[in-house]
Write an enzyme that holds these catalytic residues in place. Structure first.
Site, short mmCIF file in Angstrom:
data_model
loop_
_atom_site.label_atom_id
_atom_site.label_comp_id
_atom_site.label_asym_id
_atom_site.label_seq_id
_atom_site.Cartn_x
_atom_site.Cartn_y
_atom_site.Cartn_z
N GLY A 19 97.30 -6.29 30.94
CA GLY A 19 98.71 -6.30 30.54
C GLY A 19 99.57 -7.19 31.42
O GLY A 19 100.49 -7.86 30.94
N HIS A 20 99.30 -7.21 32.72
CA HIS A 20 100.07 -8.07 33.65
C HIS A 20 99.86 -9.54 33.29
O HIS A 20 100.79 -10.35 33.37
CB HIS A 20 99.62 -7.81 35.09
N CYS A 21 98.62 -9.89 32.90
CA CYS A 21 98.32 -11.28 32.52
C CYS A 21 99.08 -11.65 31.25
O CYS A 21 99.60 -12.76 31.14
CB CYS A 21 96.81 -11.46 32.29
#
Length: 502
Positions: A73-75
């Site tokens: 999700g951060h990517c």
């Protein structure tokens, strides 16, 4: 696909041979694509893999590579900013380029560069793949662009005469200039390193003797020029120790802040990233002229504590309203003062608010000397706190319950808004139900956002602590699986989990 062709072949009258040929050709085509060192792009970001990585390094002097996982999700959140930064750098014809590697598919590259979390960003310079530089900037497009620009060009502007340096100082509210007699010396090189990292500040460098004289300097010195507070702050370079990059970075961070900051959406990141160990807060209502006048004595007290205590004004009717619950306050409590020790969020309050600069200085020094006890939040205990299976603890009742020498007490410290805490509510209730008739075991919980303890600091939610019966005020943190059966094994085994058979 092969099974499908096997079933369909006879019915299609022998066309399976053509299908197999097509399948083989497509397979060969894919293999050729993978083995090729051709570099494709997506939104100006180079798509890199094991077979084109070396070529990318050879063709680009500065290459910032994001190692990502498709499911991360951060990517996903970083992707638009990363692409925007890549486009900006491309449009300005910068030698810096951005690339990305799917670290879950390109395992050899992930292993080579020690990728253990996502996203991880590394900078490769001049084709060197043995010592990439870890990315240390902000994860937004502007932060990435500035960080790369500092590494693509000189990190500090060379200032050669009095007119140029004067214009440079006047160009912004805050500039840093390093005065060095030898720009190739170790101190100057360390200064350039700091300039490359601190992308939110503008750096210049001067070598000419007339410029040393112009600003009253006789030896190598880093100067911070400001259009507020004290206009010029000098940091002389120690002739014996040289220039320490970490020390200079912290000095610049501390002294680039205003002596008194106002807590706003724009300044909050500066306030918390400065890493100043204590914050002195003046809560006031800015719509009240009488309360606004308190800022003068507050600022007068600030000068002697720079670097140790950051002075912050919080408007209880503005952006500061959101932090009031953290202090157990409402807007009606303003004006008032609080000091916060940042490492453990301990809060200190004057017995009676006195807003004179001398009283503020005396109070702060007493806290720093350990002569003032922290002001601890505590909710009122519910009337039925000990009649339900899960006992509800507050700050006022915690000691008598948790450290009862006749009980083994298992406490969940939680935050009402925490999804992980919400997910384990049912398991905690079931555990309490299972042990509700045991005189020697207590299952309890405490809302750590409304209650504070002097000797226990909760850093994450939920946190589970076990307080065994007996003297000594012992405490054991539970760190295993959060389910009823594992909790029970832990309790039945006296606060440790039994070793599983091999």
């Amino acid at each position: 696909l092969v099974l499908s062709l096997a079933w369909l072949g006879p019915a299609l009258g022998g066309e399976d041979k053509d299908e197999e040929v097509i399948e083989e050709e497509e397979k060969e085509k894919k293999e050729d694509e993978v083995l090729s060192d051709e570099i494709k792009e997506e939104d100006n970001v180079l798509v890199l893999h094991e077979h084109n990585f070396a070529r990318a390094l050879s063709e680009h002097q500065l290459l910032l590579v994001e190692f990502y996982a498709p499911w991360c999700g951060h990517c996903e959140r970083l992707a638009p900013a990363f692409a925007q930064a890549a486009t900006e750098l491309r449009n300005e014809s910068s030698p810096a380029r951005l690339g990305k590697v799917d670290a879950t598919a390109q395992t050899a590259l992930a292993t080579e560069f020690g990728i253990t979390s996502y996203p991880t960003l590394k900078l490769f310079r001049d084709g060197n793949r043995t010592h990439p530089l870890a990315y240390t900037g902000r994860l937004d497009s502007q932060g990435i662009v500035r960080w790369m620009q500092r590494r693509a060009g000189p990190s500090a502007t060379l200032l050669q005469d009095t007119d140029t340096i004067a214009a440079f100082i006047n160009s912004q509210d805050l500039v840093v200039i390093g005065f060095f007699k030898d720009l190739r010396g170790e101190a100057a090189q360390a200064f350039f390193e700091v300039a490359a990292e601190m992308v939110d500040l503008t750096f210049g460098v001067a070598e000419a003797a007339e410029l040393f004289q112009e600003y009253g300097l006789s030896a190598d010195t880093v100067c911070l020029f400001k259009k507020f507070d004290e206009r010029q702050t000098n940091f002389p370079v120690d002739p014996a120790r040289g220039l320490d990059t970490a020390e200079l970075t912290q000095l610049l961070r501390v002294h680039s802040l205003r002596l008194v900051m106002e807590f706003t959406n724009e300044t909050s990141n500066q306030i918390f990233s400065a890493k100043i160990p204590h914050h002195m807060l003046l809560f006031l209502n800015k719509s009240s002229p009488e309360q606004l006048s308190l800022q003068d004595s507050f600022k007068a007290a600030a000068g002697g504590f720079r670097g140790e205590v950051l002075f912050v004004v919080v408007d209880v009717t503005g952006h500061g309203a959101d932090v009031l619950p953290f202090f157990g306050m409402t807007a009606a409590d303003a004006p008032t003062l609080r000091l916060v020790r940042m490492k453990n969020n301990r809060k200190y309050q004057m017995e009676q608010d006195n807003f004179s600069d001398s009283a503020i200085r005396t109070f702060i020094q007493a806290v720093l000397d350990g002569k003032v006890k922290p002001h601890l939040l505590s909710a009122e205990p519910p009337e039925d706190w000990d009649t339900r299976p899960v006992k509800v603890l507050v700050g006022k009742t915690f000691e008598q319950v948790a450290f009862d020498e006749t009980k083994n007490v298992f406490v969940k410290f939680y935050a009402p808004w925490c999804p992980h805490c919400q997910a384990m509510v049912a398991a905690w209730e079931e555990l309490a139900e299972r042990y509700k008739d045991r005189e020697d075991i207590v299952i309890a919980e405490m809302d750590s956002t409304a209650n504070e303890l002097e000797n226990i600091t909760i850093h994450g939610y939920p946190t589970l602590y076990y307080f065994p019966a007996g003297p000594g005020r012992k405490m054991v943190e539970y760190k295993s699986t959060r389910d009823v059966e594992t909790f029970s094994k832990f309790l039945e085994n006296g606060g440790t989990l039994p070793e599983e058979p091999p």
